[in-house]
Scaffold this active site. Structure first.
Site, PDB file in Angstrom:
ATOM      1  CG  HIS A   1      -1.704  -1.158   1.534  1.00 28.15           C
ATOM      2  ND1 HIS A   1      -2.818  -1.446   1.052  1.00 28.15           N
ATOM      3  CD2 HIS A   1      -1.151  -2.351   2.135  1.00 28.15           C
ATOM      4  CE1 HIS A   1      -3.280  -2.619   1.237  1.00 28.15           C
ATOM      5  NE2 HIS A   1      -2.339  -3.280   1.943  1.00 28.15           N
TER       6      HIS A   1
ATOM      7  CB  SER B   1      13.229  22.185 -15.623  1.00 33.63           C
ATOM      8  OG  SER B   1      12.384  23.274 -15.576  1.00 33.63           O
TER       9      SER B   1
ATOM     10  CE  LYS C   1      11.561  18.960 -11.442  1.00 36.38           C
ATOM     11  NZ  LYS C   1      10.172  19.910 -11.960  1.00 36.38           N
TER      12      LYS C   1
ATOM     13  CD  GLU D   1       8.582  11.969 -15.590  1.00 30.51           C
ATOM     14  OE1 GLU D   1       7.537  12.688 -15.408  1.00 30.51           O
ATOM     15  OE2 GLU D   1       9.569  12.585 -15.863  1.00 30.51           O
TER      16      GLU D   1
END
Ligand code: ARG
Length: 457
Positions: free
Chosen positions: A156, A277, A283, A290
């Protein structure tokens, strides 16, 4: 352009209808397989005296020449051709004249396209198998370095029990090994030759389908000609196997994304597989992971598209089946691209052992071990579980972890606690004692590593 099939239809096809109908802009990718299939066909026709040997030789030389010119770029595909099969035959006939027109004896584009697809996918599957093996090897090399790296295992997404990072990584290795099996199975079942099924009913010529199958290294022939030209279950099977593979890759991606976040800081991806970024200078984005996660949706879509295309089709061939190609090609291309970046990304990922350990020290992931301790001393597990839970509640209230409770505090909950409890709930002990097969102990993990290595051979 005059159609090869002009005869019954004397009138011109509408230009838009022609474009709509044409598949050469995507099926040109299996020109090599189409030509190799045609060479085998010419060989068989001569062996069965359906054409003469010199005619077959002329056809094969002509096909070879076209193949070489397409390979080198000297010859380009004619976008006005209806598909790759027509293009090759048109080109051959333009070069050889009357003999060229003999190639299509005892054959149809229906069995030809089914053949090409199988020949092409056989090669693609081999390539994908190699890429999945590379991925398993990358996972394995990381696992071998992290056999004693402790981190929280989650259920979980809540800290559950201590595990080693090797153990976690090996879970993926076993998933990918099953993907290898599935792909190999798909290839085995696909490796039967449809050529000679002709349009659907077979042919009046005395052909030798087995000879043709042998020449093309198939394990046998499709025994029913209608099945041979009608089914695309081998494409569906491949897309299912690829969807499952992508599902695994996507879950792995999700974890890599989480692990490399500022919140977890369990791993650091190499600069080669991250991006910055355009506005936020701090970043380091896990774009590759992804994209693998994102592209999983495409591959599922390809599977759904093909299943839906096929579901209402009467036997035998229907033009709807031309739609199989773009789905299959897209899935194959996507999977190859994803595997190509994912394997080196995993292989070069830096593991932040200290951060993993820190995370493991909080979150009471040894609460089960504390309950097990009492159980081994004779308390029924459910009662031990209750005591362990109450101790966790006490710790949370007091801002402590279990290891920090004194023996007298523990004894207030159960007289069974002795000094040895502290060793028992030490995270290293928790890991080391999980010696059950497949478990997280060093011994079990080393066994798993051996199994994966053996399977990779
Ligand atoms: N381009 C067609 C396909 O991909 C080849 C088969 C055409 N057969 C036919 N009867 N029109 O399915």
């Amino acid at each position: 352009m005059a159609k090869m099939w002009a005869g019954r239809n004397a009138g011109e096809t509408d230009r838009l209808a022609d474009d709509f109908n044409s598949s050469i802009r995507f099926d040109h990718r299996f020109y090599r397989h189409d030509i190799l299939g045609s060479m085998a066909h010419a060989t068989m026709l001569a062996a069965k005296n359906i054409i003469s040997q010199p005619e077959a030789d002329t056809l094969i030389d002509g096909l070879q020449e076209i193949l070489e010119e397409l390979d080198s770029g000297k010859l380009v595909f004619n976008p006005a051709s209806e598909d790759i099969h027509m293009f090759v035959e048109e080109e051959l006939t333009a070069r050889l004249g009357e003999v060229g027109k003999k190639l299509h004896t005892a054959r149809s584009r229906n069995d030809q396209v089914a053949l090409d697809m199988r020949l092409y996918l056989r090669d693609e599957i081999d390539e994908i198998l190699g890429l999945v093996r590379d991925l398993v090897a990358a996972v394995l090399s990381q696992a071998k370095k992290e056999k004693t790296t402790i981190l929280p295992g989650y259920t979980h997404l809540q800290r559950a029990q201590p595990i080693t990072f090797a153990h976690h990584l090996l879970a993926y290795a076993f998933m990918f090994l099953r993907d290898l099996d599935r792909l190999q199975d798909t290839k085995n079942r696909m490796n039967f030759s449809p050529i000679g099924s002709c349009a659907l009913a077979g042919t009046t010529f005395d052909t030798d389908r087995n000879l043709e199958a042998e020449l093309l290294h198939f394990d046998g022939i499709c025994e029913n000609s209608i099945d041979g030209v009608s089914d695309r279950d081998f494409c569906v099977e491949l897309l299912s196997a690829l969807s499952i593979l992508m599902m695994h890759l996507s879950r792995f991606s999700e974890e890599v994304i989480l692990w490399s976040s500022w919140e977890f800081q369990f791993v650091e991806l190499s600069d080669a597989y991250t991006t910055g970024s355009s506005i936020m200078p701090q970043k380091k984005n896990p774009d590759m992971a992804e994209l693998c996660r994102g592209k999983t949706g495409r591959v599922y879509g390809d599977l759904m598209a093909l299943l839906t295309t096929l579901k209402g089709l009467p036997l035998a061939y229907n033009k709807d089946m031309q739609e199989d190609k773009e789905s299959v090609f897209d899935a194959v291309d996507t999977v190859k691209m994803c595997l190509g970046v994912f394997a080196p990304m995993i292989g070069g990922m830096k593991v932040c052992r200290e951060n993993m350990k820190k995370a493991a020290q909080k979150g009471f992931i040894n609460a089960t071990d504390l309950a097990d301790y009492l159980t081994k001393k004779g308390l029924p597990f459910r009662s031990a579980y209750k005591i362990s839970g109450s101790l966790v509640a006490k710790c949370i209230a007091e801002g402590k972890v279990l290891e920090e409770l004194s023996l007298s505090e523990l004894k207030a909950f159960s007289e069974l606690f002795e000094e040895d409890i502290y060793r028992e709930i030490d995270l290293n002990t928790c890991v080391e004692k999980r010696i059950s097969e497949g478990g997280t102990s060093l011994l079990s993990v080393e066994k798993q590593i051996k199994i994966v290595e053996e399977k990779l051979k």
